[in-house]
Scaffold this motif. Structure first.
Motif, PDB file in Angstrom:
ATOM      1  N   TRP A 284      15.295 -50.469  45.265  1.00 16.12           N
ATOM      2  CA  TRP A 284      16.351 -49.915  44.412  1.00 16.12           C
ATOM      3  C   TRP A 284      15.986 -48.553  43.829  1.00 16.12           C
ATOM      4  O   TRP A 284      16.735 -47.994  43.041  1.00 16.12           O
ATOM      5  CB  TRP A 284      16.667 -50.894  43.267  1.00 16.12           C
TER       6      TRP A 284
ATOM      7  N   TRP B  77      16.057 -50.591  35.140  1.00 19.32           N
ATOM      8  CA  TRP B  77      15.216 -51.523  35.896  1.00 19.32           C
ATOM      9  C   TRP B  77      14.394 -52.341  34.917  1.00 19.32           C
ATOM     10  O   TRP B  77      14.120 -51.916  33.802  1.00 19.32           O
ATOM     11  CB  TRP B  77      14.305 -50.786  36.892  1.00 19.32           C
TER      12      TRP B  77
ATOM     13  N   ARG C 266      24.133 -50.707  44.204  1.00 22.91           N
ATOM     14  CA  ARG C 266      24.155 -51.008  45.629  1.00 22.91           C
ATOM     15  C   ARG C 266      24.797 -52.374  45.869  1.00 22.91           C
ATOM     16  O   ARG C 266      24.532 -53.324  45.124  1.00 22.91           O
ATOM     17  CB  ARG C 266      22.742 -50.997  46.201  1.00 22.91           C
TER      18      ARG C 266
ATOM     19  N   ASN D 241      22.592 -55.455  45.721  1.00 20.21           N
ATOM     20  CA  ASN D 241      21.852 -55.770  44.494  1.00 20.21           C
ATOM     21  C   ASN D 241      22.619 -56.807  43.673  1.00 20.21           C
ATOM     22  O   ASN D 241      23.292 -56.500  42.692  1.00 20.21           O
ATOM     23  CB  ASN D 241      21.630 -54.492  43.679  1.00 20.21           C
TER      24      ASN D 241
ATOM     25  N   SER E 248      22.104 -56.999  39.741  1.00 22.41           N
ATOM     26  CA  SER E 248      22.810 -55.991  38.953  1.00 22.41           C
ATOM     27  C   SER E 248      24.315 -56.228  38.952  1.00 22.41           C
ATOM     28  O   SER E 248      24.991 -55.971  37.957  1.00 22.41           O
ATOM     29  CB  SER E 248      22.507 -54.587  39.483  1.00 22.41           C
TER      30      SER E 248
ATOM     31  N   ILE F  98      18.465 -43.798  48.247  1.00 22.76           N
ATOM     32  CA  ILE F  98      17.685 -44.905  47.699  1.00 22.76           C
ATOM     33  C   ILE F  98      16.796 -45.495  48.784  1.00 22.76           C
ATOM     34  O   ILE F  98      17.261 -45.733  49.907  1.00 22.76           O
ATOM     35  CB  ILE F  98      18.620 -46.021  47.160  1.00 22.76           C
TER      36      ILE F  98
ATOM     37  N   HIS G 218      27.326 -47.340  47.165  1.00 20.20           N
ATOM     38  CA  HIS G 218      27.261 -47.937  45.830  1.00 20.20           C
ATOM     39  C   HIS G 218      28.640 -48.405  45.398  1.00 20.20           C
ATOM     40  O   HIS G 218      29.643 -47.768  45.712  1.00 20.20           O
ATOM     41  CB  HIS G 218      26.729 -46.923  44.797  1.00 20.20           C
TER      42      HIS G 218
END
Length: 201
Positions: free
Chosen positions: A45, A111, A147, A150, A153, A174, A181
Motif C-alpha cells: 500500500w 497506515w 485501492r 485494500n 481500508s 503504489i 483507487h
C-alpha cells in the motif's frame, strides 16, 4: 476560515484509548521500526516513485521527512498526525493537499502497524481527524482514496459512512505500478454532529 490554519493541535484529540496528535521528530524511531519490520503488511500500500527512484524498503530516515511535514502544517498545506493507542504511537495519519480558494478540501491517508490492526483504532483516528479538519481548519470537503484490493481500508470508510464517488483509473503509483483507487468523500454539511458519533450509530 472558521479556525486556525496552523499551530499546535489541542491535546484533547482523543476518544477512549485512541488519539491523534501532531507528529514530532521524536516519533521517527518508532515509525522507522514499524516501516522496517512490517514490510509484508505495509509494502503493498506504499506510494512509490514512477521513475524507480525508490529507497530500500524500511531504510528511510524520517526526521527530515517529519521536518518537511511540520513545515507544510505551518504553511497550512497539510496536517501530519500520528495515531496513538494508550498513549503509544501505532501509526501515521496525514491530511494533505489542503486547498483554499473556492475548494476548501483535503485528502486523508493513513497506515497502522500490523500488531495494532483490527482493534478499531483507525476508524476512530480518521473520525477525529475529519472532525478536526471541519471544525478547526474549516474545510468543506475531505476525501479518502483507497485501492480496491485494500479491504481493511474499505471497511473503515464504510463504518464512517463516507460517500462513494467513483473509481480513479491509474491514480497513484503504489508498490511499483500505477494503481486504480476508489474515491470516497464527505462534506461538512453532510455531518450532523460529528464523524465520531457515526461510529456509535
Amino acid at each position: 476560515m472558521t479556525g486556525p490554519t496552523h499551530g499546535e493541535l489541542p491535546s484533547s484529540l482523543g476518544s477512549g484509548r485512541v488519539g491523534i496528535r501532531l507528529i514530532h521528530k521524536r516519533d521517527a524511531k518508532v515509525l522507522e521500526r514499524f516501516l522496517r519490520e512490517d514490510r509484508q503488511w505495509l509494502g503493498p500500500w506504499e506510494a512509490t516513485h514512477p521513475g524507480g527512484l525508490n529507497p530500500t524498503p524500511g531504510s528511510v530516515t524520517l526526521k527530515p521527512v517529519i521536518k518537511r511535514l511540520r513545515q507544510q502544517f505551518q504553511e497550512g498545506r497539510g496536517v501530519p498526525f500520528v495515531m496513538t493507542y494508550d498513549g503509544e504511537v501505532v501509526g501515521q495519519l496525514s491530511a494533505s493537499d489542503i486547498s483554499r480558494g473556492a475548494l476548501w478540501s483535503g485528502s486523508i491517508g493513513y497506515w497502522i502497524a500490523s500488531e495494532y490492526a483490527g482493534r478499531g483504532i483507525t476508524p476512530v483516528a480518521v473520525a477525529l481527524a475529519i472532525d478536526y479538519l471541519f471544525s478547526t481548519i474549516g474545510l468543506h470537503r475531505v476525501e479518502i482514496c483507497i485501492r480496491p484490493e485494500n479491504s481493511a481500508s474499505l471497511r473503515i470508510v464504510e463504518k464512517l459512512g463516507l460517500r462513494y464517488e467513483g473509481r480513479r483509473k491509474s491514480y497513484i503509483h503504489i508498490d511499483g505500478a500505477w494503481r486504480d483507487h476508489e474515491s470516497f468523500a464527505v462534506t461538512r454539511d453532510e455531518v450532523h454532529g460529528s464523524m465520531l458519533a457515526r461510529l456509535d450509530d
